[in-house]
Design a protein around this motif. Structure first.
Motif, mmCIF file in Angstrom:
data_model
loop_
_atom_site.group_PDB
_atom_site.id
_atom_site.type_symbol
_atom_site.label_atom_id
_atom_site.label_comp_id
_atom_site.label_asym_id
_atom_site.label_seq_id
_atom_site.Cartn_x
_atom_site.Cartn_y
_atom_site.Cartn_z
ATOM 1 N N HIS A 50 43.465 -12.186 1.792
ATOM 2 C CA HIS A 50 42.616 -11.027 2.081
ATOM 3 C C HIS A 50 42.827 -10.600 3.540
ATOM 4 O O HIS A 50 43.199 -11.397 4.399
ATOM 5 N N TYR A 52 40.870 -10.276 5.816
ATOM 6 C CA TYR A 52 40.047 -11.013 6.795
ATOM 7 C C TYR A 52 40.614 -12.383 7.137
ATOM 8 O O TYR A 52 39.965 -13.168 7.823
ATOM 9 N N ASP A 67 43.151 -5.557 0.435
ATOM 10 C CA ASP A 67 41.704 -5.570 0.194
ATOM 11 C C ASP A 67 41.457 -6.144 -1.205
ATOM 12 O O ASP A 67 42.415 -6.519 -1.912
ATOM 13 N N SER A 68 40.198 -6.165 -1.625
ATOM 14 C CA SER A 68 39.880 -6.797 -2.916
ATOM 15 C C SER A 68 40.579 -6.085 -4.071
ATOM 16 O O SER A 68 41.026 -6.731 -5.023
ATOM 17 N N PHE A 90 35.167 -15.444 -5.106
ATOM 18 C CA PHE A 90 35.175 -14.375 -6.112
ATOM 19 C C PHE A 90 36.557 -13.714 -6.207
ATOM 20 O O PHE A 90 36.945 -13.237 -7.281
ATOM 21 N N TYR A 139 29.730 -4.936 -8.187
ATOM 22 C CA TYR A 139 30.712 -5.110 -7.112
ATOM 23 C C TYR A 139 31.546 -6.367 -7.424
ATOM 24 O O TYR A 139 31.000 -7.343 -7.941
ATOM 25 N N ASN A 141 32.374 -8.550 -5.526
ATOM 26 C CA ASN A 141 31.832 -9.667 -4.740
ATOM 27 C C ASN A 141 30.689 -10.339 -5.512
ATOM 28 O O ASN A 141 29.542 -10.391 -5.058
ATOM 29 N N SER A 156 34.981 -1.909 -2.804
ATOM 30 C CA SER A 156 34.612 -0.900 -1.802
ATOM 31 C C SER A 156 35.634 0.242 -1.827
ATOM 32 O O SER A 156 35.347 1.350 -1.389
ATOM 33 N N HIS A 201 28.374 -7.593 7.609
ATOM 34 C CA HIS A 201 28.243 -6.156 7.883
ATOM 35 C C HIS A 201 26.809 -5.718 8.159
ATOM 36 O O HIS A 201 26.588 -4.722 8.828
ATOM 37 N N HIS A 224 33.009 -0.291 7.536
ATOM 38 C CA HIS A 224 33.118 -0.702 6.132
ATOM 39 C C HIS A 224 31.852 -0.266 5.397
ATOM 40 O O HIS A 224 30.753 -0.346 5.958
ATOM 41 N N GLU A 226 30.015 -1.702 3.421
ATOM 42 C CA GLU A 226 28.965 -2.722 3.296
ATOM 43 C C GLU A 226 28.003 -2.640 4.484
ATOM 44 O O GLU A 226 26.993 -3.353 4.515
ATOM 45 N N SER A 240 37.183 0.985 2.671
ATOM 46 C CA SER A 240 37.495 -0.432 2.446
ATOM 47 C C SER A 240 38.410 -0.927 3.562
ATOM 48 O O SER A 240 38.922 -0.135 4.362
ATOM 49 N N THR A 241 38.657 -2.221 3.563
ATOM 50 C CA THR A 241 39.536 -2.753 4.618
ATOM 51 C C THR A 241 40.931 -2.124 4.522
ATOM 52 O O THR A 241 41.552 -1.832 5.546
ATOM 53 N N MET A 287 35.071 -16.617 4.775
ATOM 54 C CA MET A 287 36.515 -16.341 4.868
ATOM 55 C C MET A 287 37.174 -17.343 5.825
ATOM 56 O O MET A 287 38.327 -17.731 5.634
HETATM 57 P P1 13P Z 1 37.436 -5.012 0.852
HETATM 58 O O1 13P Z 1 38.555 -5.718 1.516
HETATM 59 O O2 13P Z 1 37.677 -4.859 -0.608
HETATM 60 O O3 13P Z 1 37.089 -3.743 1.535
HETATM 61 O O4 13P Z 1 36.144 -5.968 0.902
HETATM 62 C C1 13P Z 1 35.619 -6.510 1.995
HETATM 63 C C2 13P Z 1 34.951 -7.788 1.741
HETATM 64 O O5 13P Z 1 33.913 -8.045 2.229
HETATM 65 C C3 13P Z 1 35.587 -8.803 0.927
HETATM 66 O O6 13P Z 1 34.831 -9.907 1.054
#
Ligand code: 13P
Ligand code: SF4
Length: 327
Positions: A50, A52, A67-68, A90, A139, A141, A156, A201, A224, A226, A240-241, A287
Motif C-alpha cells: 500500500h 502508506y 491504493d486499496s 483488510f 468501505y 476498510n 476512497s 485522518h 484524503h 477520510e 484517494s492516495t 500500517m
Molecule cells: P486508499 O489508499 O484506498 O486511498 O485508502 C487509504 C487507507 O486508509 C487505506 O488504509
C-alpha cells in the motif's frame, strides 16, 4: 545464494531512496532486502504494498504499489503462487477474496484498522432489518464478514461512482462517517452513515489547514476523503492516495501538503525531488507494523496465511466484485 562476486540487489537500490534514508541506516535494511529479493524468486512470490508503506518497502522490495482499489484490481491478476500483502489485514483479505487459489501472507497478523474495528456483521444485519430495501455500501476498510453482509463495496477512489451507480435516492454507507458525508456532499443521494473514523485522518483539523496556509502562503493542500468535511472544505483537492499521487505527478505543485499518512509524502518526494513537501502528517500504527524484517520472516516461514471461511468468502467476494464492475 549469491556468490561473493555477484552484486547484491540492494547495492543499486540505495540510489533510489537516498533522499529518504540516511546512509547510516541503510546497512540495517540491505541484508533484509537481499534476502527478500532471493525469497521472492524461490517462493514465486510477489509483494503488493500500500502507498502508506515505508520507502524501503515501497521502493525497494514491492512489485506492485497502489491504493486499496489498485491493489484489489492487481491482486486479481497475480500469476505467482504467493502474494505478500505489505499493508493491513483488510487489504490482504481483499486480495484473498479476489484470487482465492493463491497463498496470501500478511507479515503481521495484528495489522488492523480503526475503521474495520468499528463495525461488526451483527451491526450490518441490524441495519438491514431496520432499513429494509436500502442498499448497503461498505468501505473496503472492513472485515470480510462485514463485506459479506453488504450489497457492494467501495474504496476512497470510487466511493462516489459506486453510490451513484446504484441509481437510488438513499443508501447506507459504512463505516466511515466522514467518507460518507464527503460523498453525500457531492451527490444528490441521501447517505446514511455509521460513526466509524480513521484514527489517522480524524486528527487533522480545519484550523490546522488554515494555519498551514498562513505559514506557507501558496501551498497546495491535498486531503484524503477520510478527513472530516471541515478539513476537505479547506483543501484544494480531495482524493484517494492514488489520486493524490496522480495530482502531484500531473500538476507538480512547488509546495504541497498531503493530509494523510506520513509515508505517502516520503514515497512521492522520492519520485519528485524538486517539489517541497510540508509534512504535518499522522502515522498509521497499523500500517507501520509491517517491516522488512517481518516481510522476510513471512517468506521464510510462509506465515501468516490469510484464510476466510467459504460461507463468508462467497458473499464478500460478490460485494467486492460488484464494486469492480463500476466504471
Ligand atoms: P486508499 O489508499 O484506498 O486511498 O485508502 C487509504 C487507507 O486508509 C487505506 O488504509
Ligand atoms: Fe485504517 Fe486509517 Fe490506518 Fe488506513 S490509515 S489502515 S483507514 S487506521
Amino acid at each position: 545464494m549469491l556468490s561473493e562476486s555477484e552484486p547484491r540487489p540492494s547495492e543499486h537500490l540505495y540510489a533510489k531512496v537516498r533522499h529518504a534514508i540516511p546512509p547510516i541506516e541503510w546497512p540495517a535494511f540491505a541484508d533484509d532486502i537481499d534476502a527478500i529479493v532471493a525469497l521472492k524468486k524461490s517462493r514465486t512470490a510477489v509483494i503488493l504494498a500500500h502507498n502508506y508503506q515505508t520507502p524501503e518497502i515501497f521502493h525497494c522490495v514491492a512489485d506492485i504499489v497502489g491504493d486499496s482499489l489498485a491493489l484489489a484490481r492487481e491482486a486479481m491478476h497475480v500469476k505467482a503462487d504467493v502474494i505478500v500483502l505489505a499493508g493491513v489485514h483488510f487489504l490482504a483479505e481483499t486480495a484473498k477474496l479476489l484470487n482465492p487459489s493463491k497463498t496470501v501472507l500478511i507479515p503481521d497478523r495484528g495489522a488492523g484498522c480503526s475503521l474495520a474495528d468499528s463495525i461488526t456483521p451483527e451491526d450490518v444485519r441490524l441495519l438491514r432489518q431496520n432499513y429494509p430495501g436500502v442498499p448497503i455500501v461498505t468501505y473496503v476498510n472492513t472485515s470480510a464478514a462485514v463485506k459479506a453482509e453488504s450489497d457492494i463495496c467501495c474504496t476512497s477512489g470510487n466511493a462516489k461512482a459506486v453510490v451513484v451507480s446504484l441509481g437510488v435516492a438513499r443508501v447506507i454507507m459504512l463505516p466511515d462517517e466522514y467518507l460518507a458525508k464527503n460523498v453525500a456532499a457531492e451527490t444528490e443521494v441521501k447517505v446514511m452513515t455509521w460513526r466509524g473514523h480513521c484514527e489517522v485522518h480524524e486528527r487533522f483539523s480545519a484550523q490546522e489547514v488554515r494555519q498551514l496556509r498562513e505559514d506557507h502562503p501558496g501551498v497546495v493542500v491535498l486531503a484524503h476523503p477520510e478527513c472530516s468535511p471541515d478539513v476537505l472544505a479547506e483543501a484544494d483537492f480531495a482524493g484517494s492516495t492514488a489520486a493524490m499521487s496522480s495530482y502531484v505527478a500531473v500538476k507538480r505543485p512547488a509546495w504541497v501538503v498531503l493530509l494523510t499518512e506520513c509515508s505517502m509524502s516520503d514515497n512521492i518526494a522520492i519520485q519528485y525531488p524538486s517539489l517541497e513537501f510540508i509534512r504535518p502528517c499522522n502515522l498509521c500504527p497499523h500500517m507501520k507494523t509491517i517491516t522488512l524484517g517481518n516481510i522476510r520472516r513471512a517468506l521464510e516461514t510462509m506465515q501468516h496465511k490469510v484464510t476466510i471461511p467459504e460461507s463468508i468468502a462467497a458473499r464478500a467476494r460478490l460485494a467486492v466484485e460488484r464494486m469492480l464492475t463500476v466504471k
